[in-house]
Scaffold this motif. Structure first.
Motif, short mmCIF file in Angstrom:
data_model
loop_
_atom_site.label_atom_id
_atom_site.label_comp_id
_atom_site.label_asym_id
_atom_site.label_seq_id
_atom_site.Cartn_x
_atom_site.Cartn_y
_atom_site.Cartn_z
N LEU A 1 14.13 -11.90 86.69
CA LEU A 1 13.82 -11.18 85.58
C LEU A 1 13.36 -12.13 84.25
O LEU A 1 12.50 -11.40 83.69
CB LEU A 1 15.13 -10.34 84.88
CG LEU A 1 14.99 -9.34 83.93
CD1 LEU A 1 13.98 -8.00 84.44
CD2 LEU A 1 16.19 -8.79 83.55
N ASP A 2 13.57 -13.09 84.30
CA ASP A 2 13.15 -14.08 83.08
C ASP A 2 11.47 -14.03 83.24
O ASP A 2 10.65 -14.39 82.33
CB ASP A 2 13.62 -15.48 83.27
CG ASP A 2 15.10 -15.57 82.79
OD1 ASP A 2 15.46 -14.49 82.15
OD2 ASP A 2 15.91 -16.32 83.12
N SER A 3 10.94 -14.09 84.54
CA SER A 3 9.55 -14.37 84.63
C SER A 3 8.94 -12.66 84.89
O SER A 3 7.69 -12.86 85.16
CB SER A 3 9.45 -14.98 85.85
OG SER A 3 9.75 -14.35 87.17
N LEU A 4 9.56 -11.99 84.85
CA LEU A 4 8.79 -10.68 84.87
C LEU A 4 8.77 -9.62 83.55
O LEU A 4 9.74 -10.01 82.72
CB LEU A 4 9.75 -9.78 85.80
CG LEU A 4 9.92 -10.13 87.25
CD1 LEU A 4 10.79 -9.41 88.05
CD2 LEU A 4 8.50 -10.17 87.98
N ALA B 1 17.74 -10.23 92.80
CA ALA B 1 18.14 -11.50 92.73
C ALA B 1 17.23 -12.40 93.75
O ALA B 1 15.98 -12.17 93.77
CB ALA B 1 19.39 -11.17 93.94
N SER B 2 17.46 -13.66 93.27
CA SER B 2 16.61 -14.84 93.74
C SER B 2 16.58 -14.97 95.44
O SER B 2 15.62 -15.63 95.94
CB SER B 2 17.05 -16.32 93.30
OG SER B 2 18.15 -16.38 93.56
N SER B 3 17.69 -14.33 95.99
CA SER B 3 17.72 -14.44 97.50
C SER B 3 18.54 -13.17 98.03
O SER B 3 19.31 -12.62 97.09
CB SER B 3 18.57 -15.75 98.02
OG SER B 3 19.87 -15.81 97.67
N VAL B 4 18.37 -12.96 99.24
CA VAL B 4 18.92 -11.76 99.84
C VAL B 4 20.59 -11.92 99.78
O VAL B 4 21.16 -11.19 99.44
CB VAL B 4 18.73 -11.44 101.12
CG1 VAL B 4 19.13 -10.52 101.65
CG2 VAL B 4 16.91 -10.88 101.24
N ARG B 5 20.81 -13.00 100.18
CA ARG B 5 22.21 -13.50 99.96
C ARG B 5 22.82 -13.36 98.89
O ARG B 5 24.13 -12.59 98.75
CB ARG B 5 22.35 -15.08 100.49
CG ARG B 5 23.89 -15.33 100.66
CD ARG B 5 24.11 -16.82 101.16
NE ARG B 5 25.47 -17.13 100.91
CZ ARG B 5 25.96 -18.47 101.28
NH1 ARG B 5 24.99 -19.49 101.27
NH2 ARG B 5 27.23 -18.64 100.98
N GLN B 6 22.21 -13.75 97.60
CA GLN B 6 22.88 -13.71 96.13
C GLN B 6 23.00 -12.10 96.07
O GLN B 6 23.76 -11.65 95.54
CB GLN B 6 21.96 -14.46 95.20
CG GLN B 6 22.11 -15.96 95.65
CD GLN B 6 23.48 -16.27 94.98
OE1 GLN B 6 24.00 -15.64 93.91
NE2 GLN B 6 23.85 -17.13 95.58
N GLY B 7 21.88 -11.52 96.44
CA GLY B 7 21.59 -9.81 95.91
C GLY B 7 22.79 -9.34 96.87
O GLY B 7 23.67 -8.30 96.33
N ALA B 8 23.21 -9.67 97.99
CA ALA B 8 24.19 -9.13 99.08
C ALA B 8 25.69 -9.31 98.13
O ALA B 8 26.72 -8.46 98.19
CB ALA B 8 24.17 -9.57 100.38
N GLN B 9 25.80 -10.52 97.66
CA GLN B 9 27.09 -10.80 96.87
C GLN B 9 27.27 -10.02 95.66
O GLN B 9 28.34 -9.28 95.26
CB GLN B 9 26.94 -12.29 96.42
CG GLN B 9 27.33 -13.30 97.51
CD GLN B 9 27.29 -14.38 97.31
OE1 GLN B 9 27.24 -15.05 95.93
NE2 GLN B 9 27.20 -15.61 98.12
#
Length: 913
Positions: free
Chosen positions: A570-573, A603-611
């Motif tokens: 989000l910082d870069s969007l 999220a920066s990765s799918v794994r982080q988003g899943a968490q």
């Protein structure tokens, strides 16, 4: 702070008169209409004239003569109490925001939604149309009572011919006069109404003065209809002047036959007549589109009109009871003319009230019809009513309504229809009370009307009172009106209506759901009430439609969340990319016909988003307890949007209503060999994360091979039976044993049983495979399993198969769960075990119920397996072994058809009541 799309920008801060109002005016898309009527001319005058109608001149004696003064006052208090409750609701809604054209219809539809608002609005429109016809026919009859050739009164002039055709002609001429005034605009109507108001007021003033100025006199009564008046002696009623004896005689009730109909009167019938004449409180609200400041004029003008008419009625009741004997009151309902200082002035008042009531009904009907047409709820049927003049006058709606009134006039006498009209009015009043009640119960922060003399108690009492009055006046008409409202609501629901109005039902649901979620205490959960609450992670829905529907079947009334991870920072969007995508996903849920919520995250990765989704999805006691993932393999993605009938779309790429097709809102499937958003390492790590969070894990493979009928919402009857196979044992552990009774094995049994409860899977037979070690005797373990299934109330077929031959006789330390997965044996040996397990499962998939423990050759070929449930081993503790673990799962489930690999960590079964 208001956004660029804020509705506040549709309003000018200051109008021409310094007041806030919509820039579009009442004309809406059809053109702005100048708001020029004041509170007095636009609300007080039409409301007073509608509430007086012809009752004030021709039914005062009827009410007091039959009911007596005390009951008449009680009737009046009850009637005005019911009306006052509705007036309070009208005032509250009118002062809560800008009111456009349509009056009561606008208030109801913008609160209860287009389905209820449109149906009641149409009924209210028909009530006004029929009310106009009733007023005109009443005026014709009043004129013919004096000037008709068949007039029986002593003062009849007898110059006008009578008969059905003549009556229709007189009514049509009067309708032409009324329609001409309404067609020329609200300004002319207001001036005509004001002139009528002056005539009625002058006539009432002459009647009030006559009660005081005229001395006692005998009044000859008109012979009753059907009698030969020349052969009977004349009968007289007595005007006694103010006399205490007369008052005493008139205090109690004296119900008798109505001399005009011959029907015996009672409290209900007299009350219905009185109430019929008082149901004009919406006349001012119907003019909302022409008022300078409707939010102020409607409540103020309506209250003034109600109070004024109430005191006039009370005054006339008292004066009639003091001065007229019961014979006069019961036998001459038009006695005002007989006691008046100048009788023609009373006739003028009678004619003026009838004419004003018809004008009010016609112009009110046209405004309601124009608002209905502008909202386009009934399609082309009401299209002519959208036409407006250059000044914004909806003359198309006036002509449309004029034609309907002319049709009603063809019916002739409308005594029975008068009750239906009143019932329709009461339906509208009850809907206004219900609208205010809903807004109050919803506790919406934006419901803050400046008029505060109301509460939910008054609204609820208003709804109940209106419904009670409906059935008291005419039970048949009341039941018919509610049935008509239901049919119209169903029609509008089928057509679909605007979704931008705001539905109070959503606010009420929010209020109730919040309240019950707070009461859903996670500390009171019990295993016997456990149900799956699924979080399905979806990359691209084009390739996961079958799994999306299968998960919907597995939820068993539990929570079902579709989760999607958008990669980014989000910082870069410049803005949040998540919010604009919710609409597409919600449309997907609607079109796929699944009962699911949508949760998206960045999220920066799918794994982080899943968490993120595992931690924050859901609310209170409704949070996912099971993570569902598609299987990670090299199968090329399929585009199920192209083959699923529910997602067939027009060639121009738009759906009904002009919204874009779903195929344009989601990217095409990933091309074979292209990079993936999720690596094998992160895929297994996501599974491990879920297990660490004490979530169950389900991996779904080859769900696209399921027949569409199995994923439908209805039942599927077929001559060919299918099996659902369950392997409640870790096949990657070399020895058998009592593994079927562990938590994970029981979780598999529970999920398979839940699927069997779905109508589409009723025809499938549940098979449970019990793995035996090479040294175990057949039958003993099967008996224990059958006893367990009996305790769990699970109906299934149990089959024993030999498993573990050639696995070696390692020590107990080598045989712990996950031994092969964690690298306790060599890679070649682990792959060989996985291949053997895969061969065993595939061999049993073609076996019938007669198959024994020996393998494919043990029984006859039987029904095929529709779905296989496999025990999913825990991921290894060492992340470096994740790729090897995933490779073993791929070998284990290869070519098995639709397969669910499941690992459960929570107890889900209970044998207690």
């Amino acid at each position: 702070m208001a956004s660029e799309n804020s509705p506040l920008l549709a309003y000018r801060l200051l109008g021409d008169e310094g007041s806030a109002f919509p820039a579009s005016g009442v004309g809406g898309p059809g053109g702005p209409s100048p708001r020029k009527l004041s509170t007095f001319l636009g609300v007080v005058v039409p409301t007073v004239l509608s509430m007086f109608s012809i009752v004030v001149f021709l039914r005062i004696g009827f009410v007091v003569g039959h009911a007596g003064l005390l009951q008449a006052l009680a009737m009046l208090l009850v009637a005005y109490f019911i009306l006052a409750l509705t007036v309070l609701s009208v005032c509250a809604i009118a002062t809560n925001g800008a009111v456009r054209g349509g009056g009561a219809y606008f208030m109801i539809s913008r609160t209860l939604g287009p389905e209820v608002g449109g149906s009641i609005g149409l009924m209210f429109y028909l009530a006004n149309v029929c009310g106009c016809a009733v007023s005109l026919l009443g005026l014709v009859e009043s004129v013919l009572d004096v000037f008709g050739a068949d007039a029986t009164g002593p003062s009849g002039i007898r110059v006008l011919p009578q008969g059905y055709g003549w009556n229709l002609l007189y009514g049509s001429l009067l309708l032409g006069l009324v329609g001409g005034v309404c067609t020329l605009g609200a300004g002319l109507y207001a001036r005509a109404s004001f002139l009528t108001f002056l005539l009625v007021s002058g006539s009432l003033a002459s009647v009030l003065v006559s009660f005081v100025a005229v001395g006692p006199k005998d009044i000859r009564l008109t012979p009753r209809p059907g009698t030969n008046g020349s052969s009977l002696p004349p009968r007289f009623g007595h005007f006694t002047g103010f006399n205490s004896s007369t008052l005493k005689d008139n205090l109690g009730a004296g119900y008798a036959e109505d001399y005009t109909t011959g029907a015996m009167m009672n409290f209900a019938s007299v009350f219905a007549v009185l109430f019929n004449g008082c149901t004009g409180i919406m006349a001012g609200a119907n003019m909302s589109g022409e008022l300078k400041d409707p939010s102020r004029a409607i409540p103020l003008g309506t209250i003034i009109a109600v109070v004024y008419t109430f005191f006039i009625y009370i005054l006339l009741f008292f004066l009639s009871s003091f001065t007229c004997d019961r014979t006069l009151l019961q036998e001459d309902y038009g006695f005002f003319r007989a006691i008046s200082l100048w009788p023609p002035l009373v006739l003028i008042g009678i004619y003026a009230t009838s004419l004003s009531a018809s004008m009010s009904s016609l112009i009110g009907a046209s405004r309601i019809l124009h608002a209905l047409a502008q909202d386009d709820l009934f399609g082309v049927i009401l299209a002519p009513a959208k036409v407006v003049s250059g000044g914004g006058n909806p003359w198309g709606a006036v002509l449309y309504s004029w034609g309907l009134v002319q049709l009603v006039l063809l019916v002739g006498k409308l005594n029975t229809l008068a009750a239906v009209v009143t019932v329709f009015y009461l339906v509208a009043y009850a809907a206004v009370d219900l609208s205010c009640l809903s807004l109050e119960w919803a506790s919406a922060p934006n419901f803050r009307p400046t008029f505060s003399l109301f509460s939910w108690h008054t609204c609820l009492l208003g709804v109940a009172s209106c419904l009670l009055m409906m059935f008291l006046i005419s039970p048949g008409a009341a039941g018919g009106s509610l049935l008509l409202m239901g049919l119209l609501s169903a029609l509008l629901t089928a057509r679909g209506g605007p979704s931008s109005w705001g539905y109070v039902s959503q606010a009420l649901l929010f209020h109730q759901v919040r309240k019950y979620l707070l009461r859903l205490d996670v500390r009171k959960e019990h295993v016997k009430f456990w149900r799956p609450q699924l979080l399905l992670l979806v990359g691209n829905p084009r390739g996961t439609l079958p799994l999306l529907r299968l998960a919907n079947q597995l939820k068993k009334g539990g929570l079902y969340v579709l989760g999607h991870v958008i990669l980014g920072d989000l910082d870069s969007l410049p803005s949040d990319p998540v919010q604009p995508q919710y609409g597409a996903w919600l449309s997907l849920v609607d079109q796929a016909q699944v009962k699911a919520f949508v949760d998206l995250t960045l999220a920066s990765s799918v794994r982080q988003g899943a968490q993120h989704l595992l931690r924050i999805s859901g609310l209170g006691g409704m949070k996912p307890n099971t993570l569902v993932l598609g299987f990670y393999d090299d199968a090329p993605p399929q585009d199920h949007f192209l083959t699923d009938p529910a997602f067939s779309e027009p060639a121009d790429g738009t759906r009904e209503g002009g919204s874009p097709a779903l195929s344009t809102l989601f990217p095409p499937p990933r091309a074979p060999g292209s990079p993936r958003a999720l690596s094998p390492q992160d895929y297994v790590a996501t599974m491990a994360d879920a297990l660490k969070m004490n979530k169950n894990v389900v991996l779904a493979r080859a769900c696209g091979a399921l027949p569409p009928e199995r994923l439908s919402r209805g039942s599927w009857s077929t001559a060919q039976l299918h099996h659902v196979d369950v392997w409640p044992l870790n096949l990657l552990r070399p020895r058998g044993g009592p593994g079927y009774v562990d938590v994970c094995g029981l979780f598999l049994l529970q999920m398979a049983t839940i699927l069997g409860m779905v109508p589409a899977w009723h025809s499938a037979r549940l098979r449970i495979f019990l793995c035996l070690g090479p040294q175990e005797a057949p039958g003993a373990a099967e008996g224990r399993l059958r006893a367990l299934l009996s305790q769990l109330r699970i109906r299934a077929e149990v089959q024993e198969v030999v498993w573990g031959e050639g696995a070696g006789a390692g020590s107990p330390e080598e045989e712990e769960e996950g031994d092969f997965v964690n690298g306790g044996r060599g890679e070649a040996e682990a792959e060989a075990l996985a291949c053997s397990a895969n061969t065993l499962v595939r061999a049993q998939q073609g076996q019938g119920s007669g198959g024994g423990p020996g393998g494919p050759e043990g029984g006859d070929q039987g029904p095929a397996t529709a779905l296989t449930f496999l025990y999913l081993p825990r991921p290894p503790a060492d992340p470096a072994r994740y790729p090897r673990y995933l490779a073993l799962l791929e070998i284990l489930s290869r070519d098995l058809g639709p397969t669910l690999l499941i690992h459960g960590v929570t107890p889900v079964t209970c044998t207690d009541l």
